[in-house]
Design a protein around this motif. Structure first.
Motif: not given
Length: 522
Positions: A379-389, A410-411
């Motif tokens: 649930n590491d959304w901030q790390a995933l958001l670094e990959k957000d297109q 949010f997820a």
């Protein structure tokens, strides 16, 4: 009779297909709206979101009609002009977007959880994607308006029902009954005068947890604000707000509707719509945008609901960027003879004072990231958001330059298994497309006087997307500006007619408004 109707429907198919494939405009500027067609009377045409009633036509119609188009209603001489307003006006605006996966709403579907926000809004802007299945029949054939009518009915009921008021009152009472240390601390912050500014609230968002921040925002909304319209009390005032449909528009699976408080409706003018198809051949409506332009007092608003190119392959992000550029380029709001009286009539999206862009933008996570699934499990959304297109493309200046989006806590909102809280990628079923979870559903804005005070998602399992919503504080400087005379919304309840289960009437171009010539302006 049924046989004749079927023959007419079949004969119209070739024309519909040709018009769509050749991008020939066909009612693109028509829309639905609630408004009073009879000054001082109770008779009205029913909205498509009303149930079990038939259209009612005034009896005093005579020869010689002045035909009005969908751009608005020309005011009669008997309508008094609105007085000038001074100072600033602060409103709350709820914006929501939801891809419903081609499913029509079933009876009893509860959308109140989606429409619930920390404070009741004055304006609701709701956009949908895939309200019908994007098959050849719906893309090339006649438009299926039945799901849109069902959504309008559900929204009208949710915004105007007694249950909504009770839920608001209950939420307010729950806040006051809290006695935890954090709530006591929030009470101390929320009680002093003057009222806490929304700028200060935004700065507290990172310091407080989500629950505490929502409670503080609820307290702050109860304290009232000088210069703001008086909203419904969160403590259960008997005077309920009622909401009218300002405008709604459908293009294949896209659907956008704007609802406003009934007392604001009379201050709205210059309502217009514009549709841009970006689907098959770059023109059909299985992908694209619907934009609604309106003027509230003297402030111009534009709401853009889009469904952009799908896919998570290399190069699909570029297609989405191209869709955004084409929507900005091709969206145009036509001018009419009434616009001569307006000091400024926006013709493009960026001409407006305040713009909201919402929808299934379909931007995914950057492909080829091996740790994506591990970050998802944590649930590491901030790390995933670094990959957000979208964020990466925006930082690079390739799309949405000058636009803003709030912080995401949010997820990912896509893609879920049907009626489940599990993402598709978490299943081993090879028959289901194993899409990597992503924040496809987004809300962006541009323009001064817009502050986002809430950005979250709903948890309804109705489709493979989760709905997203946002609450904005809208600040309008109305000093020394005259309010243009505009239409008014009839009361929800009537003493003379049983046809008053809603506050307005359905408007379509084929249902042209007609008024006696002797009552019209020269």
């Amino acid at each position: 009779m049924k046989t004749d109707m079927r023959k007419n429907y079949k004969s119209s198919w070739p024309k519909l297909i040709v018009r769509k494939w050749l991008n020939i405009p066909s009612g693109a500027d028509e829309f639905q709206s609630d408004y009073d067609i009879n000054d001082g009377t109770d008779e009205r045409l029913k909205s498509c979101s009303d149930q079990d009633y038939h259209p009612s036509v005034p009896e005093n119609f005579s020869e010689g009609w002045l035909v009005e188009t969908a751009g608005g209603i020309r005011p009669s001489r008997s309508m008094p002009e609105s007085p000038p307003i001074t100072g600033s006006l602060n409103l709350r605006m709820f914006v929501g977007t939801w891809n419903v996966g081609g499913k029509s709403p079933h009876e009893g579907l509860n959308i109140r959880d989606w429409l619930r926000s920390p404070a009741q809004a004055d304006i609701y802007v709701l956009g949908f994607q895939e309200i019908v299945r994007l098959n050849a029949g719906n893309v090339l054939g006649a438009e299926d308006n039945e799901p849109a009518a069902k959504w309008l009915s559900l929204i009208r009921e949710a915004l105007n029902s007694d249950q909504s008021d009770q839920e608001l009152a209950q939420r307010g009472s729950n806040v006051t009954e809290e006695s935890s240390p954090s709530s006591l601390h929030l009470e101390q912050q929320a009680s002093p005068k003057p009222r806490i500014s929304f700028t200060d609230l935004l700065s507290m968002e990172d310091e407080l947890g989500q629950e505490d921040f929502e409670r503080l925002l609820s307290f702050n909304s109860n304290s009232g604000e000088e210069g703001s319209p008086s909203p419904t009390s969160m403590s259960g005032s008997p005077t309920r707000q009622r909401f009218c449909l300002a405008a709604s528009k459908q293009m294949v699976g896209l659907f956008l509707c704007v609802w406003v408080r009934t007392d604001l409706f009379k201050h709205i003018s210059n309502l217009k719509v514009s549709c841009v198809g970006r689907g098959i051949m770059g023109y059909l409506g299985n992908k694209g945008s619907i934009s609604i332009s309106m003027t509230l007092h003297q402030t111009t608003f534009c709401f853009v609901c889009t469904h952009l190119a799908s896919g998570e392959k290399e190069g699909d992000g570029i297609r989405r960027n191209s869709d955004v550029a084409e929507v900005l380029k091709r969206t145009r709001f036509s001018r009419s003879f009434r616009d001569v009286e307006q000091p400024f009539s926006p013709q493009s999206i960026l001409d407006h004072d305040k713009v909201i862009w919402l929808g299934d933008l379909n931007y995914r996570l950057a492909p080829g990231c091996a740790d994506t699934l591990d970050l998802l499990k944590k649930n590491d959304w901030q790390a995933l958001l670094e990959k957000d297109q979208l964020r990466n493309e925006q930082r690079a200046g390739r799309v949405f330059s000058g636009w803003e989006e709030g912080k995401i806590y949010f997820a990912p909102t896509y893609k879920y298994l049907a009626d489940s809280d599990d993402y598709v990628v978490q299943t081993s079923n090879s028959k289901v497309k194993r899409r990597i979870p992503a924040w496809c559903d987004r809300i962006l804005w541009r323009g001064e006087g817009l502050e986002q005070v809430w950005y979250s998602r709903g948890e309804c399992r109705f489709s493979d997307h989760r709905p997203v919503y946002s609450l904005f504080l809208v600040q309008m400087d109305s000093s020394n500006k005259l309010i243009p005379t505009a239409r008014s919304c009839p009361p929800r309840f009537s003493s003379k007619s049983a046809l008053s289960s809603a506050c307005g009437a359905k408007v379509q171009a084929e249902e042209l408004l007609v008024v006696p010539r002797e009552q019209s302006l020269p």
